[in-house]
Design a protein around this motif. Structure first.
Motif, short mmCIF file in Angstrom:
data_model
loop_
_atom_site.label_atom_id
_atom_site.label_comp_id
_atom_site.label_asym_id
_atom_site.label_seq_id
_atom_site.Cartn_x
_atom_site.Cartn_y
_atom_site.Cartn_z
N HIS A 145 0.86 -1.19 0.00
CA HIS A 145 0.00 0.00 0.00
C HIS A 145 0.90 1.24 0.00
CE1 HIS A 145 -2.73 3.09 1.49
NE2 HIS A 145 -3.74 2.29 1.17
N PRO A 146 0.57 2.25 -0.82
CA PRO A 146 1.46 3.41 -0.94
C PRO A 146 1.80 4.08 0.39
CG PRO A 146 -0.68 3.83 -1.97
CD PRO A 146 -0.59 2.38 -1.73
N LYS A 182 2.01 2.57 3.26
CA LYS A 182 2.95 1.71 3.97
C LYS A 182 4.30 1.65 3.27
CE LYS A 182 2.38 0.27 7.21
NZ LYS A 182 2.53 1.00 8.49
N VAL A 183 4.32 1.81 1.95
CA VAL A 183 5.59 1.93 1.25
C VAL A 183 6.37 3.13 1.80
CG1 VAL A 183 6.70 2.43 -0.96
CG2 VAL A 183 4.79 0.81 -0.86
N ALA A 184 5.66 4.26 1.95
CA ALA A 184 6.29 5.46 2.50
C ALA A 184 6.77 5.22 3.93
CB ALA A 184 5.31 6.64 2.45
N ASP A 185 5.94 4.53 4.73
CA ASP A 185 6.32 4.23 6.12
C ASP A 185 7.60 3.39 6.17
OD1 ASP A 185 4.14 5.59 7.10
OD2 ASP A 185 2.93 3.79 7.45
N GLN A 186 7.66 2.37 5.31
CA GLN A 186 8.80 1.46 5.34
C GLN A 186 10.08 2.14 4.87
OE1 GLN A 186 7.36 -2.81 4.06
NE2 GLN A 186 5.93 -1.29 3.27
N ILE A 187 9.96 3.02 3.88
CA ILE A 187 11.14 3.76 3.43
C ILE A 187 11.64 4.68 4.54
CG2 ILE A 187 11.95 5.55 1.83
CD1 ILE A 187 10.04 4.32 -0.26
N SER A 188 10.71 5.36 5.20
CA SER A 188 11.10 6.26 6.30
C SER A 188 11.78 5.48 7.41
CB SER A 188 9.86 6.97 6.85
OG SER A 188 9.32 7.86 5.90
N ASP A 189 11.24 4.30 7.75
CA ASP A 189 11.83 3.50 8.83
C ASP A 189 13.18 2.92 8.42
OD1 ASP A 189 10.03 3.88 10.87
OD2 ASP A 189 8.78 2.15 10.34
N THR A 203 8.37 10.59 3.90
CA THR A 203 8.53 10.07 2.55
C THR A 203 7.20 10.19 1.80
OG1 THR A 203 10.18 8.47 3.30
CG2 THR A 203 9.14 8.04 1.19
N LEU A 204 7.28 10.64 0.58
CA LEU A 204 6.11 10.68 -0.29
C LEU A 204 6.44 9.85 -1.52
CD1 LEU A 204 3.82 13.63 -1.23
CD2 LEU A 204 4.85 12.28 -3.07
N VAL A 205 5.59 8.90 -1.86
CA VAL A 205 5.83 8.05 -3.03
C VAL A 205 4.69 8.25 -4.02
CG1 VAL A 205 7.23 6.33 -1.85
CG2 VAL A 205 4.76 6.09 -1.84
N THR A 206 5.06 8.44 -5.28
CA THR A 206 4.04 8.64 -6.30
C THR A 206 4.69 8.52 -7.67
OG1 THR A 206 2.24 10.08 -7.07
CG2 THR A 206 4.31 11.15 -6.50
N GLU A 207 3.89 8.45 -8.69
CA GLU A 207 4.36 8.46 -10.07
C GLU A 207 4.01 9.81 -10.68
OE1 GLU A 207 3.41 6.34 -14.39
OE2 GLU A 207 2.33 5.76 -12.58
N VAL A 208 4.98 10.43 -11.31
CA VAL A 208 4.72 11.74 -11.92
C VAL A 208 3.93 11.55 -13.21
CG1 VAL A 208 5.80 13.81 -12.83
CG2 VAL A 208 6.86 12.61 -10.93
N PHE A 209 2.87 12.33 -13.35
CA PHE A 209 2.03 12.27 -14.55
C PHE A 209 1.53 13.68 -14.81
CE2 PHE A 209 -1.56 11.12 -17.25
CZ PHE A 209 -1.04 10.07 -17.99
N GLY A 210 1.08 13.93 -16.02
CA GLY A 210 0.66 15.28 -16.38
C GLY A 210 -0.51 15.80 -15.56
#
Length: 274
Positions: A17-18, A20-27, A46-53
């Motif tokens: 889950h995005p 939790k991805v951010a949580d795990q990267i931060s930890d 941490t903020l995780v996302t895909e850049v799009f227009g």
């Protein structure tokens, strides 16, 4: 013997889950800091996302960001609405999510609504008066060289399930170099006292203002911030459980916000009928 039955619902998310991805990267980054120095003090976001227009021009979004920071009152070295660096990373919503949203609110979650006759607003008294204290103080911060970064906390005594007085109050508020701790306390004391019903003010020794003694460096210069980290402040102050979802930045198709608002609306109606 009467057997009482009830049901309890809890939610979990997978590691992918995005949020939790951010949580795990931060930890993981925190672990590295602690591995190298066990006394490290960190608060990693941490903020995780895909850049799009994006469908709104970046210049318009940047203007909104700067105006919001200006309205808050940040014109400080290190964080000034005119010079702050703004990075914009936006993308469209997933089509898979949109399928559910197009049919209405398209997500699961746990939302709480609550109302109490403790205050005219039907909010629990502790969070109501914590908000009132800050609202009164922040109404004059520009004139007395305080803020805009500030926090308040209040502990109320209850008798027969009703609040009767403040036992202790803590206020931390940013200030300029030329104001010491005692001067800050002197300035804000009248605004705190006037926020409470008559006779509710706590003893002066239980009013703690900037208990660490100094709060010159504040705001994003002093600490990092991320949307959704103050969910208890945004609701009932810990008076009741929380589903875990934040409100800010979410439109009405997100049940974290719309369902929580509706639950609160229904709770208010029911409380007024009692």
């Amino acid at each position: 013997m009467v057997l009482h039955k009830n049901s309890v619902t809890s939610e979990s998310v997978a590691a992918g889950h995005p949020d939790k991805v951010a949580d795990q990267i931060s930890d993981a980054i925190l672990d590295e800091y602690l591995f190298n120095d066990s006394s490290s003090r960190t608060a990693i976001e941490t903020l995780v996302t895909e850049v799009f227009g994006p469908n709104i021009e970046n210049s318009k979004i940047e203007s909104i960001v700067r105006n919001t920071i200006k309205d808050i009152g940040y014109e400080h070295d290190g964080f000034h609405w005119e010079t702050v660096k703004v990075n914009i990373l936006l993308h469209e919503q997933s089509n898979d999510i949109a399928i559910g949203v197009d049919q209405g609110a398209g997500d699961q979650g746990i939302m709480y609504g609550y109302a109490t006759i403790e205050t005219e607003s039907l909010m629990p008294a502790p969070i109501f008066y914590a908000h009132s204290i800050l609202r009164n103080i922040m109404s004059m911060v520009k004139e007395v060289k305080l803020g805009p970064d500030a926090k308040s906390q209040i502990t109320l005594a209850y008798e027969n399930n009703l609040p009767v007085r403040a036992e202790s109050i803590v206020v931390s508020i940013q200030h300029l170099e030329d104001l010491n701790q005692s001067k800050v306390k002197e300035i804000i004391y009248p605004y705190i006292a006037s926020s409470l019903p008559e006779g509710w003010m706590c003893p002066k020794e239980n009013l703690l203002v900037n208990p660490t003694g100094r709060f010159v460096i504040g705001g994003p210069v002093g600490d990092c911030g991320l949307t959704g980290r103050k969910i208890m402040v945004d609701t009932y102050g810990g008076y009741i459980p929380h589903g875990g979802g934040a409100f800010s930045g979410k439109d009405a198709t997100k049940v974290d916000r719309s369902a929580a608002y509706m639950a609160r609306y229904l709770a208010k109606i029911l409380s007024l009928q009692v």
